[in-house]
Design a protein around this motif. Structure first.
Motif, PDB file in Angstrom:
ATOM      1  N   PRO A  21       0.822  -1.215   0.000  1.00  0.00           N
ATOM      2  CA  PRO A  21       0.000   0.000   0.000  1.00  0.00           C
ATOM      3  C   PRO A  21       0.859   1.270   0.000  1.00  0.00           C
ATOM      4  O   PRO A  21       1.938   1.313   0.588  1.00  0.00           O
ATOM      5  N   LEU A  22       0.339   2.306  -0.659  1.00  0.00           N
ATOM      6  CA  LEU A  22       1.034   3.589  -0.749  1.00  0.00           C
ATOM      7  C   LEU A  22       0.765   4.484   0.445  1.00  0.00           C
ATOM      8  O   LEU A  22       1.435   5.491   0.619  1.00  0.00           O
ATOM      9  N   ALA A  23      -0.249   4.141   1.258  1.00  0.00           N
ATOM     10  CA  ALA A  23      -0.640   5.001   2.379  1.00  0.00           C
ATOM     11  C   ALA A  23      -1.248   4.130   3.480  1.00  0.00           C
ATOM     12  O   ALA A  23      -0.942   2.946   3.560  1.00  0.00           O
ATOM     13  N   ALA A  24      -2.145   4.685   4.266  1.00  0.00           N
ATOM     14  CA  ALA A  24      -2.705   4.026   5.442  1.00  0.00           C
ATOM     15  C   ALA A  24      -3.951   3.212   5.097  1.00  0.00           C
ATOM     16  O   ALA A  24      -5.080   3.620   5.382  1.00  0.00           O
ATOM     17  N   TYR A  25      -3.772   2.065   4.466  1.00  0.00           N
ATOM     18  CA  TYR A  25      -4.863   1.161   4.123  1.00  0.00           C
ATOM     19  C   TYR A  25      -4.290  -0.235   3.915  1.00  0.00           C
ATOM     20  O   TYR A  25      -3.074  -0.411   3.905  1.00  0.00           O
ATOM     21  N   VAL A  26      -5.162  -1.218   3.760  1.00  0.00           N
ATOM     22  CA  VAL A  26      -4.736  -2.589   3.476  1.00  0.00           C
ATOM     23  C   VAL A  26      -5.112  -2.931   2.036  1.00  0.00           C
ATOM     24  O   VAL A  26      -6.032  -2.333   1.473  1.00  0.00           O
ATOM     25  N   PRO A  27      -4.422  -3.888   1.418  1.00  0.00           N
ATOM     26  CA  PRO A  27      -4.718  -4.225   0.020  1.00  0.00           C
ATOM     27  C   PRO A  27      -6.106  -4.817  -0.204  1.00  0.00           C
ATOM     28  O   PRO A  27      -6.711  -4.610  -1.244  1.00  0.00           O
ATOM     29  N   ALA A  28      -6.609  -5.575   0.786  1.00  0.00           N
ATOM     30  CA  ALA A  28      -7.925  -6.207   0.644  1.00  0.00           C
ATOM     31  C   ALA A  28      -8.454  -6.547   2.023  1.00  0.00           C
ATOM     32  O   ALA A  28      -7.683  -6.679   2.984  1.00  0.00           O
ATOM     33  N   ILE A  29      -9.781  -6.718   2.091  1.00  0.00           N
ATOM     34  CA  ILE A  29     -10.430  -7.050   3.357  1.00  0.00           C
ATOM     35  C   ILE A  29     -11.633  -7.942   3.069  1.00  0.00           C
ATOM     36  O   ILE A  29     -12.256  -7.837   2.006  1.00  0.00           O
ATOM     37  N   VAL A  30     -11.942  -8.824   4.022  1.00  0.00           N
ATOM     38  CA  VAL A  30     -13.126  -9.664   3.935  1.00  0.00           C
ATOM     39  C   VAL A  30     -14.214  -9.048   4.800  1.00  0.00           C
ATOM     40  O   VAL A  30     -13.964  -8.682   5.953  1.00  0.00           O
ATOM     41  N   TYR A  36     -13.137  -7.328  -0.726  1.00  0.00           N
ATOM     42  CA  TYR A  36     -13.068  -6.031  -1.385  1.00  0.00           C
ATOM     43  C   TYR A  36     -11.603  -5.633  -1.459  1.00  0.00           C
ATOM     44  O   TYR A  36     -10.903  -5.682  -0.452  1.00  0.00           O
ATOM     45  N   THR A  37     -11.140  -5.239  -2.640  1.00  0.00           N
ATOM     46  CA  THR A  37      -9.759  -4.781  -2.748  1.00  0.00           C
ATOM     47  C   THR A  37      -9.719  -3.265  -2.728  1.00  0.00           C
ATOM     48  O   THR A  37     -10.665  -2.586  -3.136  1.00  0.00           O
ATOM     49  N   SER A  38      -8.609  -2.754  -2.266  1.00  0.00           N
ATOM     50  CA  SER A  38      -8.303  -1.339  -2.440  1.00  0.00           C
ATOM     51  C   SER A  38      -8.006  -1.114  -3.914  1.00  0.00           C
ATOM     52  O   SER A  38      -7.758  -2.068  -4.664  1.00  0.00           O
ATOM     53  N   GLY A  39      -8.004   0.125  -4.330  1.00  0.00           N
ATOM     54  CA  GLY A  39      -7.645   0.431  -5.710  1.00  0.00           C
ATOM     55  C   GLY A  39      -6.237  -0.042  -6.001  1.00  0.00           C
ATOM     56  O   GLY A  39      -5.313   0.202  -5.225  1.00  0.00           O
ATOM     57  N   GLN A  40      -6.086  -0.747  -7.104  1.00  0.00           N
ATOM     58  CA  GLN A  40      -4.788  -1.288  -7.508  1.00  0.00           C
ATOM     59  C   GLN A  40      -4.326  -0.593  -8.783  1.00  0.00           C
ATOM     60  O   GLN A  40      -5.101  -0.418  -9.730  1.00  0.00           O
ATOM     61  N   LEU A  41      -3.062  -0.210  -8.778  1.00  0.00           N
ATOM     62  CA  LEU A  41      -2.475   0.496  -9.927  1.00  0.00           C
ATOM     63  C   LEU A  41      -1.824  -0.496 -10.885  1.00  0.00           C
ATOM     64  O   LEU A  41      -1.542  -1.636 -10.512  1.00  0.00           O
ATOM     65  N   PRO A  42      -1.528  -0.065 -12.107  1.00  0.00           N
ATOM     66  CA  PRO A  42      -0.872  -0.938 -13.077  1.00  0.00           C
ATOM     67  C   PRO A  42       0.645  -0.959 -12.868  1.00  0.00           C
ATOM     68  O   PRO A  42       1.404  -0.393 -13.656  1.00  0.00           O
ATOM     69  N   SER A  43       1.056  -1.607 -11.796  1.00  0.00           N
ATOM     70  CA  SER A  43       2.486  -1.648 -11.500  1.00  0.00           C
ATOM     71  C   SER A  43       3.009  -3.071 -11.612  1.00  0.00           C
ATOM     72  O   SER A  43       2.301  -4.044 -11.354  1.00  0.00           O
ATOM     73  N   VAL A  44       4.258  -3.154 -12.021  1.00  0.00           N
ATOM     74  CA  VAL A  44       4.993  -4.417 -12.094  1.00  0.00           C
ATOM     75  C   VAL A  44       6.287  -4.196 -11.330  1.00  0.00           C
ATOM     76  O   VAL A  44       7.029  -3.255 -11.635  1.00  0.00           O
ATOM     77  N   ALA A  45       6.518  -5.025 -10.320  1.00  0.00           N
ATOM     78  CA  ALA A  45       7.717  -4.905  -9.476  1.00  0.00           C
ATOM     79  C   ALA A  45       7.865  -3.487  -8.917  1.00  0.00           C
ATOM     80  O   ALA A  45       8.960  -2.931  -8.878  1.00  0.00           O
ATOM     81  N   GLY A  46       6.733  -2.887  -8.532  1.00  0.00           N
ATOM     82  CA  GLY A  46       6.762  -1.573  -7.902  1.00  0.00           C
ATOM     83  C   GLY A  46       6.857  -0.395  -8.848  1.00  0.00           C
ATOM     84  O   GLY A  46       6.895   0.753  -8.402  1.00  0.00           O
ATOM     85  N   GLU A  47       6.877  -0.633 -10.147  1.00  0.00           N
ATOM     86  CA  GLU A  47       6.982   0.449 -11.139  1.00  0.00           C
ATOM     87  C   GLU A  47       5.728   0.487 -12.008  1.00  0.00           C
ATOM     88  O   GLU A  47       5.269  -0.548 -12.485  1.00  0.00           O
ATOM     89  N   LEU A  48       5.184   1.688 -12.218  1.00  0.00           N
ATOM     90  CA  LEU A  48       4.034   1.815 -13.106  1.00  0.00           C
ATOM     91  C   LEU A  48       4.423   1.450 -14.532  1.00  0.00           C
ATOM     92  O   LEU A  48       5.500   1.818 -15.010  1.00  0.00           O
ATOM     93  N   THR A  49       3.526   0.734 -15.213  1.00  0.00           N
ATOM     94  CA  THR A  49       3.788   0.355 -16.603  1.00  0.00           C
ATOM     95  C   THR A  49       3.606   1.539 -17.550  1.00  0.00           C
ATOM     96  O   THR A  49       4.261   1.603 -18.588  1.00  0.00           O
ATOM     97  N   TYR A  50       2.700   2.450 -17.201  1.00  0.00           N
ATOM     98  CA  TYR A  50       2.465   3.674 -17.968  1.00  0.00           C
ATOM     99  C   TYR A  50       2.162   4.786 -16.981  1.00  0.00           C
ATOM    100  O   TYR A  50       1.666   4.530 -15.877  1.00  0.00           O
ATOM    101  N   VAL A  51       2.408   6.038 -17.382  1.00  0.00           N
ATOM    102  CA  VAL A  51       2.001   7.198 -16.595  1.00  0.00           C
ATOM    103  C   VAL A  51       1.348   8.209 -17.529  1.00  0.00           C
ATOM    104  O   VAL A  51       1.651   8.259 -18.717  1.00  0.00           O
ATOM    105  N   GLY A  52       0.434   8.967 -16.977  1.00  0.00           N
ATOM    106  CA  GLY A  52      -0.222  10.013 -17.750  1.00  0.00           C
ATOM    107  C   GLY A  52      -1.690   9.739 -17.970  1.00  0.00           C
ATOM    108  O   GLY A  52      -2.258   8.771 -17.446  1.00  0.00           O
ATOM    109  N   LYS A  53      -2.305  10.603 -18.743  1.00  0.00           N
ATOM    110  CA  LYS A  53      -3.731  10.533 -19.017  1.00  0.00           C
ATOM    111  C   LYS A  53      -4.001   9.727 -20.283  1.00  0.00           C
ATOM    112  O   LYS A  53      -3.299   9.861 -21.290  1.00  0.00           O
ATOM    113  N   VAL A  54      -5.054   8.911 -20.222  1.00  0.00           N
ATOM    114  CA  VAL A  54      -5.486   8.191 -21.420  1.00  0.00           C
ATOM    115  C   VAL A  54      -6.119   9.214 -22.361  1.00  0.00           C
ATOM    116  O   VAL A  54      -6.902  10.062 -21.941  1.00  0.00           O
ATOM    117  N   GLY A  55      -5.728   9.144 -23.605  1.00  0.00           N
ATOM    118  CA  GLY A  55      -6.183  10.126 -24.585  1.00  0.00           C
ATOM    119  C   GLY A  55      -5.189  11.255 -24.770  1.00  0.00           C
ATOM    120  O   GLY A  55      -5.382  12.124 -25.598  1.00  0.00           O
TER     121      GLY A  55
END
Length: 157
Positions: A21-30, A36-55
């Motif tokens: 987690p990037l802040a004060a939360y857990v990855p998932a909870i029952v 329910y999962t927390s929001g997950q980013l498109p990261s591989v080995a801790g690095e974002l695969t892309y950055v910026g706005k779509v479009g």
């Protein structure tokens, strides 16, 4: 019949380690029989695969690929609580936030990157309700963020 983990391997994919987690939360909870999962980013080995706005900096196709990667991270978080990917009984809801350029309106197609992956892995149990939401910015300037709600295997209504 093959299992979700076997289908994942057939696609040449594997579940990543659960993202830190990037802040004060857990990855998932029952809660109440669902995970329910927390929001997950498109990261591989801790690095974002892309950055910026779509479009803008990210194409819709790259956005869909990023949504697929974020879904793998969400599945990893959910699977960590239920005993593995094959213990996910049903995908209930997928929410995909898409950091969008001001005139971009293709959020549903970007979200398909996440939805199509769970359909490939879980078949009918991967059919889910979904929201695809355009937003101005996401953490770390990620192009997408995926939240997941699942029902563990063996839960009967």
């Amino acid at each position: 019949m093959s299992t979700p983990s076997a289908r994942l391997a057939q696609l040449g994919l594997s579940l990543p380690p659960v993202a830190t987690p990037l802040a004060a939360y857990v990855p998932a909870i029952v809660s109440s029989g669902h995970v329910y999962t927390s929001g997950q980013l498109p990261s591989v080995a801790g690095e974002l695969t892309y950055v910026g706005k779509v479009g803008a900096e990210v194409t819709p196709e790259q956005g869909a690929e990023a949504a697929r990667t974020a879904m793998l991270n969400a599945l990893a978080a959910a699977a960590s609580l239920v005993g593995g990917l094959d213990q996910i009984g049903r995908i209930v809801k997928v929410t995909v936030f898409v950091a969008s350029a001001p005139t971009f309106t293709g959020q549903p197609a970007v979200a398909n990157g996440a939805s199509e992956l769970v359909a490939e892995l879980f078949g009918d149990a991967g059919r889910h309700v979904r929201s695809a939401v355009g937003v101005s910015v996401l953490p770390l300037d990620a192009p997408v963020e995926v939240e997941l709600t699942i029902e563990p295997a063996g839960v009967a209504w």
